[in-house]
Design an enzyme around this catalytic site. Sequence first.
Site, PDB file in Angstrom:
ATOM      1  N   GLU A 437      40.668 -78.622  65.416  1.00 31.87           N
ATOM      2  CA  GLU A 437      42.105 -79.260  65.104  1.00 31.87           C
ATOM      3  C   GLU A 437      42.195 -77.782  64.321  1.00 31.87           C
ATOM      4  OE1 GLU A 437      44.106 -82.768  62.512  1.00 31.87           O
ATOM      5  OE2 GLU A 437      42.014 -82.967  62.654  1.00 31.87           O
ATOM      6  N   ASP A 513      39.855 -83.084  61.465  1.00 36.27           N
ATOM      7  CA  ASP A 513      39.279 -83.432  59.835  1.00 36.27           C
ATOM      8  C   ASP A 513      38.626 -85.405  59.899  1.00 36.27           C
ATOM      9  OD1 ASP A 513      40.312 -81.543  59.038  1.00 36.27           O
ATOM     10  OD2 ASP A 513      42.468 -82.393  59.634  1.00 36.27           O
ATOM     11  N   ASP A 515      39.789 -87.597  58.504  1.00 38.14           N
ATOM     12  CA  ASP A 515      40.934 -88.566  58.261  1.00 38.14           C
ATOM     13  C   ASP A 515      41.267 -89.116  58.525  1.00 38.14           C
ATOM     14  OD1 ASP A 515      42.106 -86.476  59.076  1.00 38.14           O
ATOM     15  OD2 ASP A 515      43.080 -85.527  57.304  1.00 38.14           O
ATOM     16  N   ASP A 517      44.115 -88.881  60.666  1.00 37.13           N
ATOM     17  CA  ASP A 517      44.616 -88.019  61.200  1.00 37.13           C
ATOM     18  C   ASP A 517      44.059 -87.510  62.418  1.00 37.13           C
ATOM     19  OD1 ASP A 517      47.364 -88.982  61.514  1.00 37.13           O
ATOM     20  OD2 ASP A 517      47.829 -86.796  59.638  1.00 37.13           O
TER      21      ASP A 517
END
Length: 662
Positions: A437, A513, A515, A517
């Site tokens: 990403e 990540d 998280d 997103d």
Amino acid sequence: MNQKKSGSAYNAASIKVLKGLEPVKQRPGMYTRTQNPLHIVQEVIDNALDEALAGFGSKIVVTLHTDDSVSVEDEGRGIPFGLHPEEGELVLEIVFTQLHAGGKFHKNSDGAYTFSGGLHGVGASVTNALSYRFDVTVWRDGRVADIGFSHGDVVRALTVRKANGHIDKKSGTRITVSPDPKYFDSATVPQAELQYLLRSKAVLLPGIEIVLVIEKTGDRQSWEYKNGLRSYLLEGLAGYDTLIPLFEGERYAESCHIINNVFSRGEGASWVVAWVEEGPIFRESYVNLIPTPAGGTHESGLRDGIFHALKRFIELYNLSLKGVKLLAEDVFARVSFILSAKVLDPQFQGQIKWQLNNRDIVRLVSTLVRSSLELWLNEHVEHGRRLAEFVMKRAQERIRAGQKVGKRKSYGIAVLPGKLVDCESRDVSRNELFLVEGDSAGGSAKMGRDKEFQAILPLRGKILNTWETKRDRLFENNEVHDISVAIGVDPHASDEILDLSHLRYGKICILADADVDGSHIQVLLLALFFRHFPQLIDRGHVYVARPPLFRVDAPARDTNPAQKLYALDESELEIIVDKLRKDSTPGSAWTISRFKGLGEMNADQLWDTTMNPDIRRLMPVQLGYLDFNKTTERITMLIGKGEAAARRIWLAEKINKVQGSI
């Protein structure tokens, strides 16, 4: 214009809170295997084994009754049956009717269990929830307690009587389980699998007799291994000769040096390892007597320790061959082993505990095994030379096989993407592609990777939701186009079989990540592969990397160097901090950092935590307990364009789990 659907009212009354054991009954597949009830029976067996592991009792009897119920009886301390001092309820009711209640949370010298397979206080209560009969008898403190349950509810109140010295045993617990057929494809416990389980447990507990009684046939089997792991491995090798004598060892953390490196006293492993030139490869691993069929970090530690010890021996005696680089797979390809690890706070993958996840256990097992094997090889130089010759020969064969496959730069569909940072290896089975990403994380991954076999493809933001995109329009999205070209595989049309003959990487790893997103990007990529490249998942080519969320920096103290410790989530962070506290490290002596994204990690950190094959968390993407059609329906509901109403209902059902995790 949107049409309002009847019966779709969503208000406060729509929120349902599942209490007690109701979540287990509604979603049994989240807590156990539903093919047959072996796993819920194993939960009861494991409790008996934990008593034996703690040093209480020398015999465990498992009985298969004629009505398909199963009894497990031990000689342990007996479960307490008085009132709980804080809850004010009977302990026997609490431990079998409430999730996350048990005696294995306090992993210290004052706790009832130091090392155990039980972690969450979930196992036996799940067994109770999925059984139409669950009877418990306890012998303890000169008294006998008896209680009966059905589907998690008390149906026979607790009775306590004075023990009869001529009849009743001194202490122990007997539990009888009758699995409810409606929760399982087959309600019968598979006898062969149960025998295998009990035999392997006996191997791991020398001096403990495990007995299986089968009432239908009157058979009685008993296992007690005097030589433990050695006998079991030789039995598994089916008579094939070993290349060199077995390498055996048993070591545990005792010294302050090891303990202050966030390993607790008593953690460690026992192992027996064999190299065979032909015949079957036999590999089994356990953590606190719990089988880990998918391996995990303890197996990675064994692999790492063996590789570096032998590599050091080869360098010391100048046994390497010119132009041949030895790899761990050359050393480990013909290795059979039994590994039994003891871990204070084991973190398993899922409730069925199929894989160990503790990242620090790689270093512990590797350190113990490496030092032991280095000593053994230098004490048995001739055996070491023969082993070195064997693994170097395998390395040569690997190199020759790789030379037959030319490096492909084009497949007639397009030139490889310019942003792809390719690897050097020609061995497709070994090569890995990381879909990363963002350019920032891509830069760290490029610098931190092993360029010989790891390739990097940075992605710009979130790719297209391709779940309902037709094949001929996929390449309108640049990211999807680049992924397809990089892996060397065209998306399929309708139900055709993918052509994997030009596949360029054996592992395609999604690296995002830790998280929200990042999770969204994972979902979009998984949807792409499942819908348009399904055979990649079927054949085990797609993986999800799990980067850590926290870093703990512990400064140097006394003779111990500074440490950087990584935690996947808050539960692992709590374990690390608890261990630092137990080592009497002042609370102000360490700092905790939370990673906002992969871009915050430097190259060394990304390698150490996420890309190093011996330490990383790399989850294979599989269908799990849902079949292909049910998985398709579930994904359609979750990300389909016309499924907003269904998603709202599903979210309403799951809201209690979200609240519980906040």
